[in-house]
Design an enzyme around this catalytic site. Sequence first.
Site, short mmCIF file in Angstrom:
data_model
loop_
_atom_site.label_atom_id
_atom_site.label_comp_id
_atom_site.label_asym_id
_atom_site.label_seq_id
_atom_site.Cartn_x
_atom_site.Cartn_y
_atom_site.Cartn_z
N HIS A 84 0.53 -1.23 -0.40
CA HIS A 84 0.08 -0.07 -0.11
C HIS A 84 0.54 0.88 0.26
O HIS A 84 1.83 1.15 0.97
CB HIS A 84 -0.90 0.38 1.64
CG HIS A 84 -2.17 1.55 1.20
ND1 HIS A 84 -3.37 0.94 0.21
CD2 HIS A 84 -1.43 2.21 1.68
CE1 HIS A 84 -3.25 2.56 1.05
NE2 HIS A 84 -2.68 3.17 1.13
N ASP A 165 -15.46 2.43 6.43
CA ASP A 165 -14.66 3.79 6.43
C ASP A 165 -14.73 4.24 5.09
O ASP A 165 -14.55 5.68 4.78
CB ASP A 165 -13.16 2.72 5.83
CG ASP A 165 -11.74 3.97 5.39
OD1 ASP A 165 -11.98 5.13 5.88
OD2 ASP A 165 -11.69 3.37 4.29
N ARG A 172 -14.40 13.04 6.12
CA ARG A 172 -13.03 13.66 6.36
C ARG A 172 -13.15 13.83 5.51
O ARG A 172 -12.55 15.80 5.54
CB ARG A 172 -12.64 12.58 6.53
CG ARG A 172 -12.64 11.50 8.81
CD ARG A 172 -11.66 10.72 8.15
NE ARG A 172 -10.27 10.74 7.62
CZ ARG A 172 -9.13 10.04 7.05
NH1 ARG A 172 -9.60 8.96 7.21
NH2 ARG A 172 -8.35 10.63 7.07
N SER A 187 -7.86 4.16 8.62
CA SER A 187 -7.82 3.95 7.77
C SER A 187 -7.89 3.40 7.02
O SER A 187 -8.34 1.82 5.97
CB SER A 187 -8.32 5.28 6.98
OG SER A 187 -9.16 4.97 5.40
N1 URA Z 1 -6.21 6.67 2.06
C1 URA Z 1 -7.07 5.66 2.96
O1 URA Z 1 -7.42 4.99 2.08
N2 URA Z 1 -7.56 6.61 3.87
C2 URA Z 1 -7.16 7.84 4.65
O2 URA Z 1 -6.91 8.18 5.44
C3 URA Z 1 -5.60 8.49 3.26
C4 URA Z 1 -5.34 7.86 2.49
#
Ligand code: URA
Length: 428
Positions: A84, A165, A172, A187
């Site tokens: 990631h 999320d 957010r 997240s």
């Molecule tokens: N990528 C995500 O999946 N979540 C975040 O909060 C920031 C970047």
Amino acid sequence: MTHSAVSVIAAKRDGGALSDDQIGWVVDAFTRGAVADEQMSALAMAIVLRGMNRRELARWTAAMIASGQRMDFTDLPRPTVDKHSTGGVGDKITLPLAPLVAACGAAVPQLSGRGLGHTGGTLDKLESIPGWQADLTAARMREILTDPGIGAVVCAAGADLVPADRRLYALRDVTGTVESVPLIASSIMSKKIAEGTGALVLDVKVGSGAFMKNRADATDLATAMVELGVDAGVRTVALLTGMDTPLGRTAGNALEVAEAVQVLAGGGPPDVVELTVALAREMVEQAGIRDTDPADVLAGGRAMDHWRAMIAAQGGDPAAPLPVARHTETVVAHEGGVLTRLDALAVGRAAWLLGAGRTRQGESVQFAAGVEMHCKPGDPVASGQPLFTVHTDTEAAVPAAVAALRDGYEIGAQPPESVPLIIDRISG
Ligand code: URA
């Protein structure tokens, strides 16, 4: 014990640590719609300002995972490992990396996202390949991962993967609460843990084009994510990598796919090759595969075979021409010297203005739009030499994009100090 959203918000607002019970309740109630969006937004702001301790963060992440389904690949015949990236400009690394690691013998189950703002999303890049589909059933995903000739899948997360999320990130995004170590870490890691990978390598970006602008903040984020992964039984390691200048020589969906294919063919920009191989070595190690050096596999062409098979397995035609923009314009240097600075945020913003990115979730993007960089920091530049080519279907977007680029570079007399691409490694 009975809870109320107001008491949980007030506890965090006043600097307290939330109990396990409070966290489990508020995340579950938000997922069910019993905590309103404005209440969750207020709680997110309190978390931005007050933070969370390690216990709270682990409990929050577990509650996020429990809001949906968790995938399980433990019965696959090969070890699973994913990567990631926290997001940067020109970051096309997943494209050569996933087939490379699959060619080394691991299975790579990558649930990926679309871009927002100045950083691109891997799904947007792959969708520029004619026919390629981001949506797969879990059964098809498993079939692709099991096939030794493919072994890598990059697809959209289903609606049942960490639904809390999905809703929280949308809040957010519009309430100034994205930039928070516990909220970003929970997240990202809730989705990666729920995705069912056995091991994970994190590429945490540092610099002007990244979420984390300085090394101390990036180290905090990387440490929090590694701890969450390790505590959840996922072998996790993080590399801190530079994002003051874009990766490679392209930013924009189809332009980045073309550059990734160059890397798979044994060429491509040195920084993209370096980071691809470094991350692949980490992934192969985390997967427990010995005696295979990804650099040799890349040079031998097997990663390209896996790339073609991976694209075709999701309906794409790896041999089809990529989309081409209706308008291009070249930006030339007004003076000679050495390129001393090329700012990632400026290039990302220019690509976004040209149509490569979106402002709001759900908007479409122009696949052919973006910026080609003809020079990188340290390169000699002659007056009148091309520095950038901008690509877009919207001619009216060109002046603003060119202005953003003009603000984003400097030409000087002396070469800049060379900075390493890989800054640090953080393990559990
Ligand atoms: N990528 C995500 O999946 N979540 C975040 O909060 C920031 C970047």
